[in-house]
Design a protein around this motif. Sequence first.
Motif, PDB file in Angstrom:
ATOM      1  N   LYS A 182       0.862  -1.348   0.020  1.00 22.59           N
ATOM      2  CA  LYS A 182      -0.107   0.046  -0.016  1.00 22.59           C
ATOM      3  C   LYS A 182       0.857   1.340   0.211  1.00 22.59           C
ATOM      4  CE  LYS A 182      -3.843  -2.266   2.070  1.00 22.59           C
ATOM      5  NZ  LYS A 182      -4.624  -2.703   3.341  1.00 22.59           N
ATOM      6  N   MET A 183       1.930   1.268   0.751  1.00 24.31           N
ATOM      7  CA  MET A 183       2.916   2.136   0.685  1.00 24.31           C
ATOM      8  C   MET A 183       3.394   2.394  -0.749  1.00 24.31           C
ATOM      9  SD  MET A 183       5.148   1.689   4.332  1.00 24.31           S
ATOM     10  CE  MET A 183       6.217   2.739   3.771  1.00 24.31           C
ATOM     11  N   VAL A 184       3.936   1.444  -1.639  1.00 21.02           N
ATOM     12  CA  VAL A 184       4.458   1.544  -2.803  1.00 21.02           C
ATOM     13  C   VAL A 184       3.571   2.029  -3.692  1.00 21.02           C
ATOM     14  CG1 VAL A 184       5.369   0.382  -4.597  1.00 21.02           C
ATOM     15  CG2 VAL A 184       6.134  -0.219  -2.122  1.00 21.02           C
ATOM     16  N   ASN A 185       2.172   1.432  -3.606  1.00 16.43           N
ATOM     17  CA  ASN A 185       1.245   1.751  -4.875  1.00 16.43           C
ATOM     18  C   ASN A 185       0.583   3.169  -4.301  1.00 16.43           C
ATOM     19  OD1 ASN A 185       1.134  -0.566  -6.018  1.00 16.43           O
ATOM     20  ND2 ASN A 185      -0.190  -1.403  -4.703  1.00 16.43           N
ATOM     21  N   SER A 186       0.509   3.583  -3.115  1.00 17.44           N
ATOM     22  CA  SER A 186      -0.004   5.029  -2.626  1.00 17.44           C
ATOM     23  C   SER A 186      -1.277   5.278  -2.952  1.00 17.44           C
ATOM     24  CB  SER A 186       1.192   6.087  -3.276  1.00 17.44           C
ATOM     25  OG  SER A 186       2.455   5.789  -2.564  1.00 17.44           O
ATOM     26  N   ALA A 187      -2.115   4.575  -3.330  1.00 15.74           N
ATOM     27  CA  ALA A 187      -3.376   4.652  -4.081  1.00 15.74           C
ATOM     28  C   ALA A 187      -4.288   5.353  -2.824  1.00 15.74           C
ATOM     29  CB  ALA A 187      -4.253   3.336  -4.013  1.00 15.74           C
ATOM     30  N   PRO A 188      -4.932   6.742  -2.895  1.00 18.07           N
ATOM     31  CA  PRO A 188      -5.823   7.392  -2.247  1.00 18.07           C
ATOM     32  C   PRO A 188      -6.877   6.578  -1.588  1.00 18.07           C
ATOM     33  CG  PRO A 188      -5.438   8.849  -3.845  1.00 18.07           C
ATOM     34  CD  PRO A 188      -4.990   7.357  -4.101  1.00 18.07           C
ATOM     35  N   GLY A 189      -7.231   6.542  -0.264  1.00 17.52           N
ATOM     36  CA  GLY A 189      -8.268   5.691   0.289  1.00 17.52           C
ATOM     37  C   GLY A 189      -7.753   4.537   0.606  1.00 17.52           C
ATOM     38  N   SER A 190      -6.921   4.021   0.555  1.00 17.62           N
ATOM     39  CA  SER A 190      -6.174   2.674   0.917  1.00 17.62           C
ATOM     40  C   SER A 190      -6.072   2.891   2.568  1.00 17.62           C
ATOM     41  CB  SER A 190      -4.931   2.540   0.316  1.00 17.62           C
ATOM     42  OG  SER A 190      -4.977   2.271  -0.997  1.00 17.62           O
ATOM     43  N   GLU A 191      -6.762   1.956   3.004  1.00 20.95           N
ATOM     44  CA  GLU A 191      -6.768   1.848   4.628  1.00 20.95           C
ATOM     45  C   GLU A 191      -5.777   0.478   5.149  1.00 20.95           C
ATOM     46  OE1 GLU A 191     -10.783   3.727   5.741  1.00 20.95           O
ATOM     47  OE2 GLU A 191     -10.762   1.751   5.320  1.00 20.95           O
ATOM     48  N   HIS A 192      -5.163   0.421   6.161  1.00 17.26           N
ATOM     49  CA  HIS A 192      -4.534  -0.436   6.593  1.00 17.26           C
ATOM     50  C   HIS A 192      -4.767  -0.619   8.199  1.00 17.26           C
ATOM     51  CE1 HIS A 192      -2.143  -4.231   6.316  1.00 17.26           C
ATOM     52  NE2 HIS A 192      -1.535  -3.769   7.248  1.00 17.26           N
ATOM     53  N   GLN A 193      -4.822  -1.819   9.048  1.00 18.71           N
ATOM     54  CA  GLN A 193      -4.779  -2.123  10.328  1.00 18.71           C
ATOM     55  C   GLN A 193      -4.151  -3.208  10.483  1.00 18.71           C
ATOM     56  OE1 GLN A 193      -9.614  -1.648  11.056  1.00 18.71           O
ATOM     57  NE2 GLN A 193      -8.587  -0.808  12.839  1.00 18.71           N
ATOM     58  N   ALA A 194      -3.480  -3.284  11.581  1.00 18.73           N
ATOM     59  CA  ALA A 194      -2.741  -4.528  11.984  1.00 18.73           C
ATOM     60  C   ALA A 194      -2.299  -4.250  13.443  1.00 18.73           C
ATOM     61  CB  ALA A 194      -1.199  -4.493  11.319  1.00 18.73           C
ATOM     62  N   VAL A 195      -2.153  -5.378  14.104  1.00 17.67           N
ATOM     63  CA  VAL A 195      -1.396  -5.621  15.397  1.00 17.67           C
ATOM     64  C   VAL A 195       0.010  -5.945  15.216  1.00 17.67           C
ATOM     65  CG1 VAL A 195      -1.612  -6.610  17.823  1.00 17.67           C
ATOM     66  CG2 VAL A 195      -3.722  -5.920  16.449  1.00 17.67           C
ATOM     67  N   TRP A 196       1.081  -5.199  15.646  1.00 11.36           N
ATOM     68  CA  TRP A 196       2.260  -5.497  15.497  1.00 11.36           C
ATOM     69  C   TRP A 196       2.889  -5.247  16.874  1.00 11.36           C
ATOM     70  CZ3 TRP A 196       3.865  -2.009  10.716  1.00 11.36           C
ATOM     71  CH2 TRP A 196       3.342  -2.628   9.510  1.00 11.36           C
ATOM     72  N   THR A 197       4.132  -5.901  17.166  1.00 11.70           N
ATOM     73  CA  THR A 197       4.642  -5.667  18.526  1.00 11.70           C
ATOM     74  C   THR A 197       5.861  -4.533  18.413  1.00 11.70           C
ATOM     75  OG1 THR A 197       4.416  -8.164  18.900  1.00 11.70           O
ATOM     76  CG2 THR A 197       6.274  -6.781  20.106  1.00 11.70           C
ATOM     77  N   ILE A 198       5.505  -3.770  19.473  1.00 11.23           N
ATOM     78  CA  ILE A 198       6.329  -2.493  19.714  1.00 11.23           C
ATOM     79  C   ILE A 198       7.463  -3.011  20.742  1.00 11.23           C
ATOM     80  CG2 ILE A 198       6.503  -0.213  20.406  1.00 11.23           C
ATOM     81  CD1 ILE A 198       3.391   0.138  19.863  1.00 11.23           C
ATOM     82  N   ARG A 199       8.744  -2.687  20.209  1.00 15.52           N
ATOM     83  CA  ARG A 199       9.603  -3.008  21.465  1.00 15.52           C
ATOM     84  C   ARG A 199      10.060  -1.421  21.812  1.00 15.52           C
ATOM     85  NH1 ARG A 199      13.106  -7.051  22.281  1.00 15.52           N
ATOM     86  NH2 ARG A 199      12.829  -7.915  20.347  1.00 15.52           N
ATOM     87  N   ARG A 200       9.640  -0.925  23.097  1.00 14.22           N
ATOM     88  CA  ARG A 200       9.873  -0.029  23.647  1.00 14.22           C
ATOM     89  C   ARG A 200      11.436   0.227  23.738  1.00 14.22           C
ATOM     90  NH1 ARG A 200       6.329   3.118  26.769  1.00 14.22           N
ATOM     91  NH2 ARG A 200       8.017   3.174  28.403  1.00 14.22           N
ATOM     92  N   ASP A 201      11.539   1.683  24.076  1.00 10.64           N
ATOM     93  CA  ASP A 201      13.075   1.888  24.524  1.00 10.64           C
ATOM     94  C   ASP A 201      13.744   1.522  25.672  1.00 10.64           C
ATOM     95  OD1 ASP A 201      12.840   3.232  21.972  1.00 10.64           O
ATOM     96  OD2 ASP A 201      13.742   5.019  22.649  1.00 10.64           O
ATOM     97  N   ASP A 202      12.743   0.961  26.656  1.00  3.23           N
ATOM     98  CA  ASP A 202      13.072   0.319  27.833  1.00  3.23           C
ATOM     99  C   ASP A 202      12.988  -1.206  27.743  1.00  3.23           C
ATOM    100  OD1 ASP A 202      10.161  -0.071  27.505  1.00  3.23           O
ATOM    101  OD2 ASP A 202       9.882   0.838  29.555  1.00  3.23           O
ATOM    102  N   ASP A 203      12.838  -1.483  26.334  1.00  4.37           N
ATOM    103  CA  ASP A 203      12.945  -3.106  25.929  1.00  4.37           C
ATOM    104  C   ASP A 203      11.611  -3.821  26.442  1.00  4.37           C
ATOM    105  OD1 ASP A 203      15.157  -3.109  24.693  1.00  4.37           O
ATOM    106  OD2 ASP A 203      16.544  -3.591  26.581  1.00  4.37           O
ATOM    107  N   ALA A 204      10.500  -3.071  26.696  1.00  2.00           N
ATOM    108  CA  ALA A 204       9.256  -3.620  27.116  1.00  2.00           C
ATOM    109  C   ALA A 204       8.766  -4.139  25.861  1.00  2.00           C
ATOM    110  CB  ALA A 204       8.360  -2.853  27.895  1.00  2.00           C
ATOM    111  N   LEU A 205       7.906  -5.292  25.600  1.00  3.04           N
ATOM    112  CA  LEU A 205       7.203  -5.464  24.372  1.00  3.04           C
ATOM    113  C   LEU A 205       5.743  -5.443  24.649  1.00  3.04           C
ATOM    114  CD1 LEU A 205       9.307  -8.746  23.393  1.00  3.04           C
ATOM    115  CD2 LEU A 205       9.456  -6.713  22.552  1.00  3.04           C
ATOM    116  N   ARG A 206       5.322  -4.570  23.771  1.00  2.00           N
ATOM    117  CA  ARG A 206       3.823  -4.167  23.945  1.00  2.00           C
ATOM    118  C   ARG A 206       3.340  -4.398  22.422  1.00  2.00           C
ATOM    119  NH1 ARG A 206       2.479  -3.347  28.923  1.00  2.00           N
ATOM    120  NH2 ARG A 206       0.491  -2.312  27.903  1.00  2.00           N
ATOM    121  N   ALA A 207       1.812  -4.867  22.700  1.00  2.00           N
ATOM    122  CA  ALA A 207       1.136  -5.082  21.377  1.00  2.00           C
ATOM    123  C   ALA A 207       0.348  -3.536  21.067  1.00  2.00           C
ATOM    124  CB  ALA A 207      -0.147  -5.844  21.722  1.00  2.00           C
ATOM    125  N   GLY A 208       0.658  -3.325  19.664  1.00  2.00           N
ATOM    126  CA  GLY A 208       0.330  -1.999  19.170  1.00  2.00           C
ATOM    127  C   GLY A 208      -0.664  -2.218  18.079  1.00  2.00           C
TER     128      GLY A 208
END
Length: 331
Positions: free
Chosen positions: A154-180
Amino acid sequence: MPKWILVECFSGAPGKVIALGAAPKSFVPLSNILRNPLSLADAEAALAQACRTRALVARSSSDGRRTVRAEPLLISPQRAHAVRLWIGPVDEAPPPREAVGAWYFNLTTNRSVRSVDLLDLYGVAPEDREAELAIASAFTRLVTNRDESEALAKMVNSAPGSEHQAVWTIRRDDDALRAGHFACRIIIEVDANGRREVLFRGVTQDIGAATAVPAAPPPMILEYQLLEASAAPGEYRAIVNLRSLQLIRWIGPPMPGIAWEDLPGQPPPEIHPDDLAVAQDMSRELARHRTEGTLRLRRVDGDWQRVRVRAALMVLDQHTTAGLATVTAAD
């Protein structure tokens, strides 16, 4: 107890619900959450005001029985990306709020802009709080899920109106792993100079410890483990946009000394102008076969680093490809 409702306003006006408490919602109408017509009308009026004024709205409902609270989530003083909404009994306090931060990728300029709320969510130290970075820098704290190729397409195609949702893991700067939980939409906008820009506007919500959220990916998914394990010493892997020749993200550690983050005081990421034709030829040749060549990349000290690049085609979806580049220092 009623939960906070997160409503996006990526396109400039209140849109769809993207979260109910810590539970992601897939861009659903507010009427799916608030069934009472009076509550819905009160909520819509508060959302519109909060998004327009970018200020807190706190008032009683039209029947006087409930409190309506709408808190805008700002990406800048002039723009809200979402509104947190709560409607509850007048004698009841709102529940704690999940941490939420706003961001956008300017796909035209290759810049990533982050709100203070997002930097708080990531646990970024005060001395490291640069609001703008290269887009590739946005992936340094993220452990993406198996839908990453869809997001990159979607980033490469850059089509207006394209939407995305995801649950990815965030590695905070204190090394805690959070679900984002990430929710975003591609928008075409015109800047102050009349230039047309493609923006990927989004928000990120902390929905809990990564180990407690089944949808959050493990700290390293198998595909990246294999790619990193196959890299020889001195080799660095990167995903590159074949249209713009811009770095999308590193796989594993970035190549030392190369300017890629676009930090203040550093030169912007750049291929030497005399080598652009070589890079463009390599990009075109990938449609037929793997390719390799020698290029000069800008260093953080302002000089140029000669590198050998071996590139293969990387399929993101049925219609979109990128380049998987293996980069080594050239003699």
